[in-house]
Design an enzyme around this catalytic site. Sequence first.
Site, mmCIF file in Angstrom:
data_model
loop_
_atom_site.group_PDB
_atom_site.id
_atom_site.type_symbol
_atom_site.label_atom_id
_atom_site.label_comp_id
_atom_site.label_asym_id
_atom_site.label_seq_id
_atom_site.Cartn_x
_atom_site.Cartn_y
_atom_site.Cartn_z
ATOM 1 N N TRP A 103 0.830 -1.217 0.000
ATOM 2 C CA TRP A 103 0.000 0.000 0.000
ATOM 3 C C TRP A 103 0.855 1.252 0.000
ATOM 4 C CZ3 TRP A 103 -4.331 -0.644 -2.078
ATOM 5 C CH2 TRP A 103 -5.087 -1.798 -1.863
ATOM 6 N N ASP A 173 -2.217 6.654 6.293
ATOM 7 C CA ASP A 173 -3.241 5.780 5.720
ATOM 8 C C ASP A 173 -3.647 4.775 6.802
ATOM 9 O OD1 ASP A 173 -4.749 3.907 4.384
ATOM 10 O OD2 ASP A 173 -3.244 3.417 2.862
ATOM 11 N N LYS A 197 -13.001 -1.731 5.902
ATOM 12 C CA LYS A 197 -12.321 -2.734 6.719
ATOM 13 C C LYS A 197 -12.782 -2.660 8.171
ATOM 14 C CE LYS A 197 -9.073 -2.922 3.195
ATOM 15 N NZ LYS A 197 -8.229 -2.056 2.390
HETATM 16 C C1 LIG Z 1 -7.570 -1.532 1.359
HETATM 17 C C2 LIG Z 1 -6.510 -0.527 1.514
HETATM 18 C C3 LIG Z 1 -6.354 0.547 0.616
HETATM 19 C C4 LIG Z 1 -7.211 0.701 -0.628
HETATM 20 O O1 LIG Z 1 -8.455 1.111 -0.299
HETATM 21 P P1 LIG Z 1 -9.562 1.421 -1.414
HETATM 22 O O2 LIG Z 1 -10.647 2.014 -0.585
HETATM 23 O O3 LIG Z 1 -9.910 0.118 -2.055
HETATM 24 O O4 LIG Z 1 -8.983 2.387 -2.381
HETATM 25 C C5 LIG Z 1 -5.361 1.464 0.870
HETATM 26 N N1 LIG Z 1 -4.554 1.351 1.927
HETATM 27 C C6 LIG Z 1 -4.668 0.338 2.800
HETATM 28 C C7 LIG Z 1 -3.741 0.265 3.973
HETATM 29 C C8 LIG Z 1 -5.645 -0.628 2.620
HETATM 30 O O5 LIG Z 1 -5.766 -1.644 3.496
#
Ligand SMILES: *Cc1c(COP(=O)(O)O)cnc(C)c1O
Length: 362
Positions: A103, A173, A197
């Site tokens: 990521w 993030d 998530k």
């Molecule tokens: C799932 C995830 C993303 C991507 O998220 P989207 O909403 O599908 O764009 C980005 N960073 C992390 C750490 C993730 O787990």
Amino acid sequence: MANRAYNFNAGPAALPLEVLQQAQEQFVEFDGTGMSIMEMSHRGKSYESVHFETEALLRELLNIPDGYKVLFLQGGASTQFAMVPMNLLSPGKVGAYVHTGNWASKAIKEAKMFGETAIAASSEADAFMRVPSVAELNIPENAAYLHLTSNETIGGTQWAEYPKLDSVPLVVDMSSDILCRPLNVSQFGLIYAGAQKNLGPSGVTIVILKEELIGKPSMPVPTMLQYATHAKSDSLYNTPPTFAIYMVNLTLKWIKKSGGAAAMERVNREKAELLYEAIDGSGGYYRGCAQPGSRSIMNVTFRLADEELEKRFVQQSEEAGFVGLKGHRDVGGLRASIYNAVPVDSVRALVAFMKDFKQRNG
Ligand SMILES: *Cc1c(COP(=O)(O)O)cnc(C)c1O
């Protein structure tokens, strides 16, 4: 009761049963309005009260201080990979990134399109199986921000403690671990997270940012991709993802009722410990991927002796009612995602299955 799977999906992921049932009850008619929440104006009283209550709940649960805006955006965390540099980079400044895996690398790739980047630290030499220590950070003097990935969902690593920076805004993030534990929000310049998530369904991205970071971007940025646009209009500049926000609202109420962020952390640690103990106590049969000091309490990654055995594990686990245990296609192996809404009982069942599998396939 519904026949619920042991859901270890990485995202979209398990939601609390209670939240789903509540949504079901209100699905056709919301709050005596004669319609579903999906069928009403986002400018009407009924929806607006959900919208602002959701913001208030987030502020309460994360203890967000004054001076921070909370935004509900679309495009997922992946759009934030671009929005961060578009809005925060300027000529002569660099975006500093900590490279911790899949990521982080996507965030870096986007930033390169909009300006200069620097790698403040990387765990590539350790196959991304750890997060760098705060002491390893090498932040350029002209950094516009330092970006890090709180929890690498694929590798299964997580920052146990965030750096405390004085001079540079910390951009994080938190897609796969927001509200898994209490936070000191004042330590951050900007936090972003896709909801799917830990906070609800896909379709809405939460952004929490310091007001002083909201300004006119120094490059041409489409109106929809400027933080200022959404900050000025309380995320009602255009039609927000109303149903997703409503689901986040219910999920946040469930978190509050369950005891808030501290209670989430307690249960998350309990679940993670159960799994890591099962791995470490297996005499090498199961091998944890992440280095012990960097182990995630959200995504537990582990391997078996060979891919054949891992395949058998996935197949037999599915037959036993477990879902989502196959590792990400980029790294292989096995992964159990144990977000807030995954019950301890699902983890206990998985631990029992792991012991049984070992006995049958040892
Ligand atoms: C799932 C995830 C993303 C991507 O998220 P989207 O909403 O599908 O764009 C980005 N960073 C992390 C750490 C993730 O787990």
